[in-house]
Design an enzyme around this catalytic site. Structure first.
Site, mmCIF file in Angstrom:
data_model
loop_
_atom_site.group_PDB
_atom_site.id
_atom_site.type_symbol
_atom_site.label_atom_id
_atom_site.label_comp_id
_atom_site.label_asym_id
_atom_site.label_seq_id
_atom_site.Cartn_x
_atom_site.Cartn_y
_atom_site.Cartn_z
ATOM 1 N N PRO A 53 -2.707 -60.164 -78.794
ATOM 2 C CA PRO A 53 -1.306 -60.064 -79.279
ATOM 3 C C PRO A 53 -0.594 -58.679 -79.481
ATOM 4 O O PRO A 53 0.587 -58.516 -79.293
ATOM 5 C CB PRO A 53 -1.443 -60.813 -80.741
ATOM 6 C CG PRO A 53 -2.723 -60.490 -81.179
ATOM 7 C CD PRO A 53 -3.669 -60.563 -79.826
ATOM 8 N N ASP A 109 -34.298 -21.658 -40.095
ATOM 9 C CA ASP A 109 -34.698 -20.142 -40.278
ATOM 10 C C ASP A 109 -35.551 -19.882 -41.326
ATOM 11 O O ASP A 109 -35.504 -20.778 -42.359
ATOM 12 C CB ASP A 109 -33.249 -19.332 -40.224
ATOM 13 C CG ASP A 109 -32.445 -19.309 -39.218
ATOM 14 O OD1 ASP A 109 -33.015 -20.008 -38.036
ATOM 15 O OD2 ASP A 109 -31.617 -18.772 -39.059
ATOM 16 N N LYS A 146 -37.231 -15.771 -37.189
ATOM 17 C CA LYS A 146 -36.205 -14.917 -37.231
ATOM 18 C C LYS A 146 -36.164 -14.327 -38.688
ATOM 19 O O LYS A 146 -35.162 -14.129 -39.059
ATOM 20 C CB LYS A 146 -34.944 -15.616 -36.972
ATOM 21 C CG LYS A 146 -34.555 -16.141 -35.618
ATOM 22 C CD LYS A 146 -33.733 -15.573 -34.929
ATOM 23 C CE LYS A 146 -32.289 -16.134 -35.371
ATOM 24 N NZ LYS A 146 -31.348 -16.392 -34.656
ATOM 25 N N GLY A 174 -26.797 -19.416 -45.436
ATOM 26 C CA GLY A 174 -25.456 -19.007 -45.758
ATOM 27 C C GLY A 174 -24.485 -19.960 -44.865
ATOM 28 O O GLY A 174 -24.777 -21.159 -45.003
ATOM 29 N N ASP A 175 -23.553 -19.482 -44.212
ATOM 30 C CA ASP A 175 -22.680 -20.007 -43.383
ATOM 31 C C ASP A 175 -23.253 -19.791 -41.832
ATOM 32 O O ASP A 175 -23.430 -18.761 -41.628
ATOM 33 C CB ASP A 175 -21.323 -19.493 -43.639
ATOM 34 C CG ASP A 175 -20.259 -20.282 -42.703
ATOM 35 O OD1 ASP A 175 -19.712 -21.176 -43.601
ATOM 36 O OD2 ASP A 175 -20.164 -19.888 -41.453
ATOM 37 N N MET A 204 -27.492 -7.411 -43.452
ATOM 38 C CA MET A 204 -28.734 -6.991 -42.921
ATOM 39 C C MET A 204 -28.696 -5.267 -43.022
ATOM 40 O O MET A 204 -29.033 -4.653 -42.180
ATOM 41 C CB MET A 204 -28.719 -7.461 -41.495
ATOM 42 C CG MET A 204 -28.955 -8.779 -41.322
ATOM 43 S SD MET A 204 -28.827 -9.405 -39.339
ATOM 44 C CE MET A 204 -27.006 -9.494 -39.482
#
Ligand code: SAH
Length: 482
Positions: A50, A254, A276, A308-309, A389
């Site tokens: 209601p 890697d 690597k 990483g990328d 690096m």
């Protein structure tokens, strides 16, 4: 551990509700929660109350739900296939539950398990695919946690893929004999080209790929994903990377990619480390390229995992060229590059209004020649420089930049093992940078960030670079050995 013979007291089923009436008694938060849940289906909701709270009222209007605006009566339940007693009023909910039972309609009463014929699951919805999680009341929090985990494992496009599968079912059954051939087709469909095209939002291409697959008896084509694993912390992996890892037949990684990330792959996936790490190349780049091509030719789903990328100092260009030349399908999944992780660890704004509006990613290994590379000029004009690096060329980088006119006082931030628990942070100036080369105490990957924007970083948790003395490191190393 649950006993081996543990039995479910509530058995999960999927009930047909399309167009069927589902009644919810209640006008507040409990009713709204149930309405939202059932509203994910094509059932015809009927809300009996209601008085209605504004949020539920808005839902009713938006979803075109039928609202019976009257005090509850048993007759309101008639014709429903499911009833929810969700009024928040104990006595009323009890009445609703008893009425429903008398009418032979299964009922769920909110927070009253003893009155429930069925429980509602936590739901992962990729219609037409649904994953329902039930705990028989052990805990909604547990169910929601599982829901969250499962949700992130599944591609958002899974529903579209399943819908495409449904549309091809009849054709597949007609063309392919039952058994292996059909199973192989669906395997390739859900894990191969059609799935990838749906993922990329290209439904037309997905359909074509599926039809090709249906009409050819060729074995599934291989696919290589060049995937960024992020800087080291496992939870900086993207959801897409995680999903691809779990689907991969082979993971080629890697040395810098942490074990914890590689371990996210299927237990039976083949894992191929390709080294690597500085000074210990286990495979040459040409060998890695050839390996990826070979695995692709074998029809494998390969994840080429890079720290990483993948497109930042990852030699992805060579791998992509090799795959392209060999006609092997591939895709690239970005990752959080080390510079971004190091900046986050230092709360360092890489661009800073009025100070730095450009950014350089470099290795510093191109400073050896006589002419200054362009990025050195950018540094002088205010760019923030991230040196990958860069440890072994720290003195060279500092010397050449100062010689070129960058102030020796320019701020420098250095992070070893960015994003990881055992990270170390150092701050100083360009004049201090050469000391980095001699530091025997740094064995992890090191990111160096140079520029005026670095002055905006938080130095509360970093050590001054200039404080380092070689003897300290030797003592520390000896201490660690004993
Ligand atoms: N593709 C990677 C870079 C590979 S080159 C990326 O996008 O990050 C390897 C270099 O990256 C290392 O020598 C180091 O300079 C940097 N690096 C990678 N991981 C790092 C980490 N966790 N902390 C600091 N530097 C890192």
């Amino acid at each position: 551990m649950s006993p081996a013979n543990a039995k479910l007291n509530a058995f999960p089923v999927f009930m047909r509700v399309e167009g069927e009436a589902v009644a919810i008694v209640g006008g507040g938060a409990e009713a709204l929660a149930k309405a939202r849940l059932v509203g994910q289906s094509s059932a015809a909701l009927r809300i009996i109350t209601p008085t209605i709270e504004p949020e539920l009222s808005a839902f009713v209007a938006e979803a075109g739900v039928r609202h019976v605006a009257a005090a509850y009566e048993a007759s309101h339940l008639e014709g429903a296939v499911m009833v929810f007693a969700a009024s928040g009023d104990e006595e009323l909910d009890r009445r609703v539950a008893l009425d429903a039972r008398r009418l032979g309609i299964p009922v769920n009463a909110v927070d009253r398990p003893e009155l429930c014929d069925f429980f509602t699951p936590a739901l992962v919805n990729r219609a037409p695919v649904a994953i329902a999680i039930g705990t028989e009341g052990a805990g909604p929090v547990l169910a929601q946690m599982l829901r969250g985990r499962i949700d992130q494992m599944l591609s958002p496009s899974l529903g579209s893929l399943a819908a495409l599968a449904a549309s091809l079912r009849a054709a597949a059954e007609k063309i392919l004999p039952k058994g292996n051939a059909r199973r192989r087709f669906w395997n390739s469909f859900f894990q191969g080209g059609p799935a990838r095209a749906v993922e990329a939002g290209e439904l037309g291409r997905a359909h074509d790929a599926a039809v090709d697959l249906l009409l050819s008896s060729a074995p599934a084509a291989g696919h290589v994903a060049l995937v960024g694993a992020g800087p080291g912390a496992e939870d900086l992996l993207t959801l897409r990377a995680h999903r691809l890892l779990m689907e991969a037949d082979v993971i080629v990684h890697d040395a810098l990619v942490p074990e914890a990330v590689v371990a996210m792959g299927r237990r039976d996936a083949e894992r191929l480390p390709v080294g690597k790490r500085k000074g210990c190349h286990t495979k040459s780049q040409a060998e890695i390229n050839a390996l990826l091509v070979e695995l692709g030719r074998q029809g494998k789903r390969v994840v080429r995992l890079k720290s990483g990328d993948p497109l930042v100092f990852g030699r992805a260009g060579e791998e992509m060229a090799a795959l392209r030349d060999a006609g092997i399908a591939y895709e690239v999944v970005p990752g959080v590059t080390a510079a971004f992780a190091a900046a986050a660890d230092f709360e360092l704004p890489l661009t800073l209004r009025g100070v730095s509006s450009s950014m350089v990613f470099t290795t510093g290994h191109d400073l050896k020649g006589n002419s200054l590379p362009d990025w050195a000029k950018l540094a002088i004009s205010g760019a923030t420089v991230a040196v990958y690096m860069g440890r072994s060329v720290a003195a060279e980088v500092a010397g050449r930049l100062i010689e070129a006119g960058l102030s020796p006082d320019t701020a420098v931030a250095i992070v070893e093992n960015a994003s990881l628990g055992h990270r170390r942070r150092f701050h100083g100036t360009l004049a201090d940078l050469p000391s980095l080369e001699a530091r025997a105490d740094l064995s992890g990957p090191v990111m160096t960030i140079i520029g005026d924007a670095v002055a905006g970083a938080n130095f509360e948790r970093s050590e001054p670079l200039a404080a380092y003395r070689r003897e300290d490191a030797i003592t520390a190393a000896e201490g660690a050995q004993s």
